[in-house]
Design a protein around this motif. Structure first.
Motif, PDB file in Angstrom:
ATOM      1  N   LEU A  96       0.834  -1.208   0.000  1.00 35.91           N
ATOM      2  CA  LEU A  96       0.000   0.000   0.000  1.00 35.91           C
ATOM      3  C   LEU A  96       0.867   1.255   0.000  1.00 35.91           C
ATOM      4  O   LEU A  96       0.594   2.216  -0.723  1.00 35.91           O
ATOM      5  N   LEU A  97       1.951   1.248   0.797  1.00 35.55           N
ATOM      6  CA  LEU A  97       2.846   2.398   0.818  1.00 35.55           C
ATOM      7  C   LEU A  97       3.585   2.532  -0.505  1.00 35.55           C
ATOM      8  O   LEU A  97       3.787   3.646  -1.006  1.00 35.55           O
ATOM      9  N   LEU A  98       3.972   1.404  -1.115  1.00 33.65           N
ATOM     10  CA  LEU A  98       4.615   1.448  -2.426  1.00 33.65           C
ATOM     11  C   LEU A  98       3.707   2.126  -3.454  1.00 33.65           C
ATOM     12  O   LEU A  98       4.156   2.949  -4.251  1.00 33.65           O
ATOM     13  N   ALA A  99       2.429   1.758  -3.447  1.00 34.32           N
ATOM     14  CA  ALA A  99       1.482   2.346  -4.393  1.00 34.32           C
ATOM     15  C   ALA A  99       1.323   3.841  -4.143  1.00 34.32           C
ATOM     16  O   ALA A  99       1.245   4.643  -5.076  1.00 34.32           O
ATOM     17  N   THR A 100       1.310   4.231  -2.862  1.00 33.24           N
ATOM     18  CA  THR A 100       1.193   5.644  -2.524  1.00 33.24           C
ATOM     19  C   THR A 100       2.428   6.411  -2.972  1.00 33.24           C
ATOM     20  O   THR A 100       2.339   7.502  -3.554  1.00 33.24           O
ATOM     21  N   LEU A 101       3.593   5.832  -2.708  1.00 32.71           N
ATOM     22  CA  LEU A 101       4.836   6.470  -3.142  1.00 32.71           C
ATOM     23  C   LEU A 101       4.879   6.609  -4.656  1.00 32.71           C
ATOM     24  O   LEU A 101       5.327   7.624  -5.191  1.00 32.71           O
ATOM     25  N   ALA A 102       4.426   5.560  -5.352  1.00 33.35           N
ATOM     26  CA  ALA A 102       4.433   5.597  -6.814  1.00 33.35           C
ATOM     27  C   ALA A 102       3.563   6.729  -7.328  1.00 33.35           C
ATOM     28  O   ALA A 102       3.926   7.443  -8.269  1.00 33.35           O
ATOM     29  N   ASP A 103       2.414   6.911  -6.701  1.00 30.92           N
ATOM     30  CA  ASP A 103       1.494   7.956  -7.131  1.00 30.92           C
ATOM     31  C   ASP A 103       2.042   9.345  -6.813  1.00 30.92           C
ATOM     32  O   ASP A 103       1.816  10.301  -7.547  1.00 30.92           O
ATOM     33  N   ASP A 104       2.784   9.460  -5.703  1.00 29.91           N
ATOM     34  CA  ASP A 104       3.300  10.762  -5.274  1.00 29.91           C
ATOM     35  C   ASP A 104       4.767  10.952  -5.612  1.00 29.91           C
ATOM     36  O   ASP A 104       5.372  11.952  -5.194  1.00 29.91           O
ATOM     37  N   LEU A 105       5.357  10.029  -6.370  1.00 24.14           N
ATOM     38  CA  LEU A 105       6.791  10.079  -6.650  1.00 24.14           C
ATOM     39  C   LEU A 105       7.196  11.402  -7.287  1.00 24.14           C
ATOM     40  O   LEU A 105       8.264  11.946  -7.001  1.00 24.14           O
ATOM     41  N   THR A 402      -1.994 -15.652 -16.625  1.00 23.10           N
ATOM     42  CA  THR A 402      -1.868 -15.605 -15.175  1.00 23.10           C
ATOM     43  C   THR A 402      -0.495 -15.030 -14.834  1.00 23.10           C
ATOM     44  O   THR A 402       0.332 -14.801 -15.723  1.00 23.10           O
ATOM     45  N   THR A 403      -0.267 -14.765 -13.540  1.00 26.45           N
ATOM     46  CA  THR A 403       1.058 -14.309 -13.119  1.00 26.45           C
ATOM     47  C   THR A 403       1.430 -14.967 -11.813  1.00 26.45           C
ATOM     48  O   THR A 403       0.558 -15.370 -11.019  1.00 26.45           O
ATOM     49  N   ASN A 404       2.724 -15.080 -11.570  1.00 26.94           N
ATOM     50  CA  ASN A 404       3.253 -15.700 -10.357  1.00 26.94           C
ATOM     51  C   ASN A 404       4.014 -14.708  -9.493  1.00 26.94           C
ATOM     52  O   ASN A 404       4.741 -15.125  -8.586  1.00 26.94           O
ATOM     53  N   LEU A 405       3.850 -13.405  -9.747  1.00 30.91           N
ATOM     54  CA  LEU A 405       4.666 -12.399  -9.073  1.00 30.91           C
ATOM     55  C   LEU A 405       3.893 -11.675  -7.971  1.00 30.91           C
ATOM     56  O   LEU A 405       2.674 -11.522  -8.032  1.00 30.91           O
ATOM     57  N   PHE A 406       4.652 -11.197  -6.988  1.00 23.78           N
ATOM     58  CA  PHE A 406       4.118 -10.485  -5.817  1.00 23.78           C
ATOM     59  C   PHE A 406       5.246  -9.612  -5.272  1.00 23.78           C
ATOM     60  O   PHE A 406       6.403 -10.048  -5.270  1.00 23.78           O
ATOM     61  N   PRO A 407       4.946  -8.370  -4.815  1.00 27.80           N
ATOM     62  CA  PRO A 407       3.658  -7.678  -4.738  1.00 27.80           C
ATOM     63  C   PRO A 407       3.399  -6.841  -5.992  1.00 27.80           C
ATOM     64  O   PRO A 407       4.337  -6.299  -6.586  1.00 27.80           O
ATOM     65  N   LEU A 408       2.132  -6.705  -6.356  1.00 29.91           N
ATOM     66  CA  LEU A 408       1.729  -5.938  -7.531  1.00 29.91           C
ATOM     67  C   LEU A 408       0.974  -4.693  -7.067  1.00 29.91           C
ATOM     68  O   LEU A 408       0.007  -4.791  -6.313  1.00 29.91           O
ATOM     69  N   THR A 409       1.424  -3.524  -7.538  1.00 32.00           N
ATOM     70  CA  THR A 409       0.890  -2.264  -7.013  1.00 32.00           C
ATOM     71  C   THR A 409       0.368  -1.322  -8.095  1.00 32.00           C
ATOM     72  O   THR A 409       0.032  -0.175  -7.787  1.00 32.00           O
ATOM     73  N   LEU A 447      -4.850  -8.191 -14.297  1.00 35.20           N
ATOM     74  CA  LEU A 447      -3.674  -8.291 -13.439  1.00 35.20           C
ATOM     75  C   LEU A 447      -4.070  -8.058 -11.986  1.00 35.20           C
ATOM     76  O   LEU A 447      -4.730  -7.080 -11.662  1.00 35.20           O
ATOM     77  N   PRO A 448      -3.692  -8.961 -11.072  1.00 32.49           N
ATOM     78  CA  PRO A 448      -4.042  -8.775  -9.655  1.00 32.49           C
ATOM     79  C   PRO A 448      -3.428  -7.505  -9.087  1.00 32.49           C
ATOM     80  O   PRO A 448      -2.516  -6.909  -9.664  1.00 32.49           O
ATOM     81  N   GLN A 449      -3.936  -7.114  -7.919  1.00 33.23           N
ATOM     82  CA  GLN A 449      -3.421  -5.948  -7.203  1.00 33.23           C
ATOM     83  C   GLN A 449      -3.321  -6.335  -5.733  1.00 33.23           C
ATOM     84  O   GLN A 449      -4.248  -6.928  -5.180  1.00 33.23           O
ATOM     85  N   ASP A 450      -2.189  -6.028  -5.114  1.00 32.03           N
ATOM     86  CA  ASP A 450      -1.931  -6.524  -3.762  1.00 32.03           C
ATOM     87  C   ASP A 450      -2.049  -5.445  -2.694  1.00 32.03           C
ATOM     88  O   ASP A 450      -1.374  -5.506  -1.663  1.00 32.03           O
ATOM     89  N   LEU A 451      -2.935  -4.473  -2.922  1.00 25.63           N
ATOM     90  CA  LEU A 451      -3.139  -3.420  -1.930  1.00 25.63           C
ATOM     91  C   LEU A 451      -4.119  -3.867  -0.856  1.00 25.63           C
ATOM     92  O   LEU A 451      -3.956  -3.560   0.322  1.00 25.63           O
ATOM     93  N   PHE A 452      -5.152  -4.586  -1.246  1.00 22.54           N
ATOM     94  CA  PHE A 452      -6.150  -5.118  -0.322  1.00 22.54           C
ATOM     95  C   PHE A 452      -6.553  -6.507  -0.805  1.00 22.54           C
ATOM     96  O   PHE A 452      -6.633  -6.754  -2.010  1.00 22.54           O
TER      97      PHE A 452
END
Length: 489
Positions: A96-105, A402-409, A447-452
């Motif tokens: 969640l913080l990664l996604a926030t940082l990405a948006d406010d980068l 499909t995908t096997n990766l984590f975390p996705l933001t 694509l999945p999203q790992d925020l919630f």
């Protein structure tokens, strides 16, 4: 483990492939405590010096890697980073913080001069690369030229000129013993092979840029071996007896940083990584903590004789979405392609499927780099348009469903903008197959999203978390996630 998330496992080194004869290890926390850095510089002074040059793209990742008590008070940080500092001082980064940082980068980073900045599309289009002594090397247009240029490089590039002292160099000099580089390690490939990798990576980028609508004779399509796309080049190489394959890879991310410390006459290597909170809990109800992965599509092109060309595709801090050389030091604890410290997903891409993958890479690069330019994004949209994990997962989703990766933001806002940018480019004349367009659109939606997560999505997120981990690692935390031992190992 609260402040020792980069602690090393006592069992590392039991296998010959661990390479401890080449690279004996010491944990970052222990190195900081034992080195003359602690005796010569206070922790507050260390943080102040570390963050004195915020244009250095590796400084914030290094701040994330430091043990908590070495991060310093938020008041030690520059004004515009104090909020970030207060978050990091006692907490780990989370999806969640990664996604926030990405948006406010764009607001966290210093302003970049538009006159001096090279945008993502310009990087993608470039028909030169930097060689020795910073001179520009024009991209070759035939395999013969490629080999001729790199053969000469064996004599010209054995010693790179020293760069002017930056922040990390000053810290190293003050510390005396702890050095922010991996001393004493060889490169995986020769200088000539690494230059070939760099040249071919940019050749693939420019071939991909041929898909963009162009006007005027100054924008004539680029060709290599008389072909004008990555897929055509792959077919040409295969007809010449080359072997080609690609795999989705993950390894522990260190953002290009290395560290080592000298004990008597021996350099000990310090494995670096970024710990993070996963927002998932284990069987005991405790939140799972992990180490941030670096992800990319690795492509190996093996000529009939000689060493392979190694490339990777991802959204990178270099400032574009596209191909880069896979030029690595021999770090057996982090990026060995055979000992398990690099995790490969099951699907190996060859033949027609690899050709379709190159089509997708070129389409994605066209859309992502265009959006980065259109929205004036820092670092080519890194973070906002996805980190390396998101871009690789998006590609994997488009190829395999499909995908096997984590975390996705990758957030919905940017997915909508990528959808819009795709349509805008298609309307302007972007050349793309219907299959690539449909796969890319579907991947953006699915694509999945790992925020919630909820009860339906949580088991799949757990599966992807484990699938993203190295199969073998010196970090006790990674080994614990793999179920090999307790986190207190």
């Amino acid at each position: 483990m609260a402040d020792n998330l980069l602690g090393l496992s006592a069992t590392w080194g039991h296998c010959a492939d661990d390479g401890t004869d080449l690279a004996p290890l010491i944990a970052l926390d222990e190195a900081l405590e034992q080195s003359s850095l602690r005796r010569g510089i206070s922790r507050d002074a260390f943080i102040k010096e570390l963050l004195s040059d915020l244009n250095h793209q590796r400084l914030i990742p290094l701040l994330l890697m430091l043990p908590r008590r070495w991060r310093g008070q938020s008041a030690s940080l520059p004004e515009h980073l104090r909020s970030l500092g207060s978050l990091l001082e006692n907490n780990l980064v989370s999806p969640l913080l990664l996604a926030t940082l990405a948006d406010d980068l764009q607001h966290l980073l210093p302003a970049v001069s538009k006159s001096s900045a090279i945008n993502a599309l310009e990087r993608w289009y470039q028909r030169t690369i930097k060689g020795s002594a910073e001179q520009n090397l024009d991209l070759p247009q035939t395999l013969e030229e490629l080999w001729s240029m790199t053969a000469e490089a064996m004599e010209e590039l054995p010693v790179m000129p020293k760069k002017s002292s930056g922040t990390l160099a000053k810290i190293s000099a003050m510390g005396g013993v702890l050095t922010w580089s991996n001393r004493g390690l060889p490169n995986v490939q020769t200088e000539a092979a690494r230059l070939r990798n760099r040249l071919l990576a940019q050749i693939l980028n420019v071939l991909g840029s041929n898909r963009m609508p162009r006007a005027g004779t100054a924008s004539e399509p680029f060709s290599f071996e008389s072909v004008s796309s990555g897929r055509e080049l792959l077919n040409h190489l295969n007809s010449q007896g080359w072997q080609s394959c690609a795999r989705i890879r993950t390894s522990v991310a260190s953002f290009g940083l290395g560290a080592s410390t000298r004990v008597e006459e021996q350099w000990l290597q310090i494995p670096l990584a970024v710990p993070y909170r996963t927002a998932l809990v284990d069987a005991t109800g405790e939140e799972i903590q992990a180490l941030m992965p670096h992800s990319s599509l690795e492509m190996e092109l093996q000529p009939p004789s000689g060493s392979p060309l190694l490339l990777q595709y991802y959204q990178g801090v270099e400032g574009l979405n596209g191909w880069a050389a896979l030029n690595e030091l021999h770090r057996p604890w982090q990026n060995d392609r055979s000992n398990g410290t690099v995790a490969y997903q099951a699907t190996e891409l060859r033949g027609e499927q690899l050709g379709e993958t190159l089509d997708l890479c070129e389409l994605m690069a066209a859309v992502h780099n265009s959006e980065a330019q259109f929205s004036h994004l820092h670092m080519g949209g890194y973070g906002a348009l996805g980190f390396c994990i998101d871009s690789t997962a998006l590609l994997e989703q488009a190829i395999t469903g499909t995908t096997n990766l984590f975390p996705l933001t990758l957030g919905d806002l940017w997915r909508q903008r990528l959808h819009r940018q795709l349509q805008h480019q298609l309307d302007a004349g972007l050349q793309a197959t219907d299959d690539s367009v449909n796969r890319y659109r579907l991947a953006l939606d699915q694509l999945p999203q790992d925020l919630f997560h909820d009860n339906q999505s949580r088991p799949e997120a757990h599966r992807r978390l484990k699938a993203s981990q190295p199969r073998h690692s010196p970090f006790a935390l990674v080994r614990a996630l793999n179920g090999e031992l307790s986190a207190e190992d």
